[in-house]
Design a protein around this motif. Structure first.
Motif, PDB file in Angstrom:
ATOM      1  N   MET A   1      52.390  34.351  33.449  1.00  0.00           N
ATOM      2  CA  MET A   1      52.439  35.276  32.364  1.00  0.00           C
ATOM      3  C   MET A   1      53.645  35.001  31.463  1.00  0.00           C
ATOM      4  SD  MET A   1      51.377  38.991  32.140  1.00  0.00           S
ATOM      5  CE  MET A   1      52.376  40.371  31.786  1.00  0.00           C
ATOM      6  N   ALA A   2      54.748  34.575  32.022  1.00  0.00           N
ATOM      7  CA  ALA A   2      55.935  34.283  31.221  1.00  0.00           C
ATOM      8  C   ALA A   2      55.663  33.172  30.209  1.00  0.00           C
ATOM      9  CB  ALA A   2      57.096  33.896  32.131  1.00  0.00           C
ATOM     10  N   ARG A   3      54.744  32.265  30.508  1.00  0.00           N
ATOM     11  CA  ARG A   3      54.390  31.203  29.564  1.00  0.00           C
ATOM     12  C   ARG A   3      53.577  31.748  28.394  1.00  0.00           C
ATOM     13  NH1 ARG A   3      52.635  28.407  34.351  1.00  0.00           N
ATOM     14  NH2 ARG A   3      50.562  28.938  33.644  1.00  0.00           N
ATOM     15  N   LYS A   4      52.808  32.788  28.610  1.00  0.00           N
ATOM     16  CA  LYS A   4      51.930  33.315  27.571  1.00  0.00           C
ATOM     17  C   LYS A   4      52.630  34.277  26.616  1.00  0.00           C
ATOM     18  CE  LYS A   4      47.489  32.641  29.603  1.00  0.00           C
ATOM     19  NZ  LYS A   4      46.167  32.817  29.091  1.00  0.00           N
ATOM     20  N   LEU A   5      53.579  35.076  27.089  1.00  0.00           N
ATOM     21  CA  LEU A   5      54.199  36.105  26.271  1.00  0.00           C
ATOM     22  C   LEU A   5      54.842  35.599  24.980  1.00  0.00           C
ATOM     23  CD1 LEU A   5      55.689  38.634  28.821  1.00  0.00           C
ATOM     24  CD2 LEU A   5      53.764  38.953  27.274  1.00  0.00           C
ATOM     25  N   PRO A   6      55.546  34.483  24.960  1.00  0.00           N
ATOM     26  CA  PRO A   6      56.153  34.049  23.699  1.00  0.00           C
ATOM     27  C   PRO A   6      55.145  33.829  22.570  1.00  0.00           C
ATOM     28  CG  PRO A   6      57.102  32.836  25.522  1.00  0.00           C
ATOM     29  CD  PRO A   6      55.943  33.624  26.073  1.00  0.00           C
ATOM     30  N   HIS A   7      53.889  33.609  22.885  1.00  0.00           N
ATOM     31  CA  HIS A   7      52.880  33.366  21.865  1.00  0.00           C
ATOM     32  C   HIS A   7      52.398  34.645  21.195  1.00  0.00           C
ATOM     33  CE1 HIS A   7      52.729  29.231  23.183  1.00  0.00           C
ATOM     34  NE2 HIS A   7      52.584  29.662  24.442  1.00  0.00           N
ATOM     35  N   TYR A   8      52.804  35.803  21.713  1.00  0.00           N
ATOM     36  CA  TYR A   8      52.335  37.079  21.192  1.00  0.00           C
ATOM     37  C   TYR A   8      53.463  37.873  20.527  1.00  0.00           C
ATOM     38  CZ  TYR A   8      48.144  36.113  23.884  1.00  0.00           C
ATOM     39  OH  TYR A   8      47.001  35.538  24.355  1.00  0.00           O
ATOM     40  N   GLY A   9      54.453  37.206  19.973  1.00  0.00           N
ATOM     41  CA  GLY A   9      55.630  37.857  19.404  1.00  0.00           C
ATOM     42  C   GLY A   9      55.375  38.753  18.216  1.00  0.00           C
TER      43      GLY A   9
ATOM     44  N   TYR B   1      52.916  40.860  17.819  1.00  0.00           N
ATOM     45  CA  TYR B   1      52.194  42.075  18.187  1.00  0.00           C
ATOM     46  C   TYR B   1      53.130  43.127  18.759  1.00  0.00           C
ATOM     47  CZ  TYR B   1      48.181  39.051  17.621  1.00  0.00           C
ATOM     48  OH  TYR B   1      47.262  38.191  17.093  1.00  0.00           O
ATOM     49  N   SER B   2      52.788  44.389  18.562  1.00  0.00           N
ATOM     50  CA  SER B   2      53.559  45.497  19.127  1.00  0.00           C
ATOM     51  C   SER B   2      53.211  45.719  20.586  1.00  0.00           C
ATOM     52  CB  SER B   2      53.280  46.779  18.356  1.00  0.00           C
ATOM     53  OG  SER B   2      53.593  46.625  16.987  1.00  0.00           O
ATOM     54  N   TYR B   3      51.955  45.441  20.948  1.00  0.00           N
ATOM     55  CA  TYR B   3      51.537  45.605  22.338  1.00  0.00           C
ATOM     56  C   TYR B   3      50.479  44.565  22.692  1.00  0.00           C
ATOM     57  CZ  TYR B   3      47.649  48.127  20.157  1.00  0.00           C
ATOM     58  OH  TYR B   3      46.583  48.483  19.381  1.00  0.00           O
ATOM     59  N   VAL B   4      50.484  44.153  23.961  1.00  0.00           N
ATOM     60  CA  VAL B   4      49.525  43.179  24.484  1.00  0.00           C
ATOM     61  C   VAL B   4      49.209  43.588  25.917  1.00  0.00           C
ATOM     62  CG1 VAL B   4      49.096  40.752  25.007  1.00  0.00           C
ATOM     63  CG2 VAL B   4      50.563  41.331  23.111  1.00  0.00           C
ATOM     64  N   THR B   5      47.940  43.535  26.306  1.00  0.00           N
ATOM     65  CA  THR B   5      47.575  43.786  27.700  1.00  0.00           C
ATOM     66  C   THR B   5      46.860  42.559  28.240  1.00  0.00           C
ATOM     67  OG1 THR B   5      45.468  44.816  27.124  1.00  0.00           O
ATOM     68  CG2 THR B   5      47.357  46.269  27.360  1.00  0.00           C
ATOM     69  N   PHE B   6      47.106  42.267  29.511  1.00  0.00           N
ATOM     70  CA  PHE B   6      46.497  41.119  30.173  1.00  0.00           C
ATOM     71  C   PHE B   6      45.748  41.599  31.404  1.00  0.00           C
ATOM     72  CE2 PHE B   6      50.188  39.405  27.952  1.00  0.00           C
ATOM     73  CZ  PHE B   6      49.640  38.309  27.311  1.00  0.00           C
ATOM     74  N   THR B   7      44.821  40.781  31.859  1.00  0.00           N
ATOM     75  CA  THR B   7      44.071  41.097  33.073  1.00  0.00           C
ATOM     76  C   THR B   7      43.858  39.827  33.884  1.00  0.00           C
ATOM     77  OG1 THR B   7      42.135  42.257  33.901  1.00  0.00           O
ATOM     78  CG2 THR B   7      41.774  40.826  32.050  1.00  0.00           C
TER      79      THR B   7
ATOM     80  N   LYS C   1      44.367  37.171  37.573  1.00  0.00           N
ATOM     81  CA  LYS C   1      45.436  36.340  38.148  1.00  0.00           C
ATOM     82  C   LYS C   1      45.952  35.332  37.129  1.00  0.00           C
ATOM     83  CE  LYS C   1      44.429  36.637  43.034  1.00  0.00           C
ATOM     84  NZ  LYS C   1      44.212  35.888  44.262  1.00  0.00           N
ATOM     85  N   GLU C   2      45.052  34.682  36.418  1.00  0.00           N
ATOM     86  CA  GLU C   2      45.446  33.826  35.289  1.00  0.00           C
ATOM     87  C   GLU C   2      45.393  34.755  34.080  1.00  0.00           C
ATOM     88  OE1 GLU C   2      46.638  30.877  32.859  1.00  0.00           O
ATOM     89  OE2 GLU C   2      46.560  30.750  35.031  1.00  0.00           O
ATOM     90  N   PRO C   3      46.541  35.328  33.684  1.00  0.00           N
ATOM     91  CA  PRO C   3      46.509  36.407  32.699  1.00  0.00           C
ATOM     92  C   PRO C   3      45.671  36.069  31.460  1.00  0.00           C
ATOM     93  CG  PRO C   3      48.738  36.022  33.442  1.00  0.00           C
ATOM     94  CD  PRO C   3      47.889  34.923  33.997  1.00  0.00           C
ATOM     95  N   THR C   4      44.630  36.856  31.265  1.00  0.00           N
ATOM     96  CA  THR C   4      43.761  36.717  30.103  1.00  0.00           C
ATOM     97  C   THR C   4      44.043  37.879  29.158  1.00  0.00           C
ATOM     98  OG1 THR C   4      42.061  35.742  31.509  1.00  0.00           O
ATOM     99  CG2 THR C   4      41.362  36.540  29.366  1.00  0.00           C
ATOM    100  N   ASN C   5      44.232  37.563  27.886  1.00  0.00           N
ATOM    101  CA  ASN C   5      44.509  38.579  26.886  1.00  0.00           C
ATOM    102  C   ASN C   5      43.320  39.527  26.787  1.00  0.00           C
ATOM    103  OD1 ASN C   5      44.915  40.093  24.613  1.00  0.00           O
ATOM    104  ND2 ASN C   5      45.157  38.374  23.239  1.00  0.00           N
TER     105      ASN C   5
END
Length: 62
Positions: free
Chosen positions: A1-9, A11-17, A19-23
């Motif tokens: 998940m730490a690899r994915k978060l920088p790509h969503y800068g 946005y005010s909010y993001v939810t994932f679901t 094991k391989e976090p999917t937006n």
């Protein structure tokens, strides 16, 4: 998940679901009408900024 978060800068909010976090959901909070925001669309007039004349904090004795 730490690899994915920088790509969503932007946005005010993001939810994932999963094991391989999917937006699952992303979005931006609506801006409110506060004294700190100015809407520059539709030709809205912006009041002029008033800068007060202040005395110097210290006087030079040269």
């Amino acid at each position: 998940m730490a690899r994915k978060l920088p790509h969503y800068g932007k946005y005010s909010y993001v939810t994932f679901t999963g094991k391989e976090p999917t937006n699952r959901l992303k979005g931006e909070w609506r801006l409110s009408k506060s004294a700190l925001t100015v809407d520059l669309t539709e030709g809205e007039k912006i009041p002029p900024i008033k800068i007060p004349q202040l005395k110097p904090l210290s006087a030079s004795t040269n």
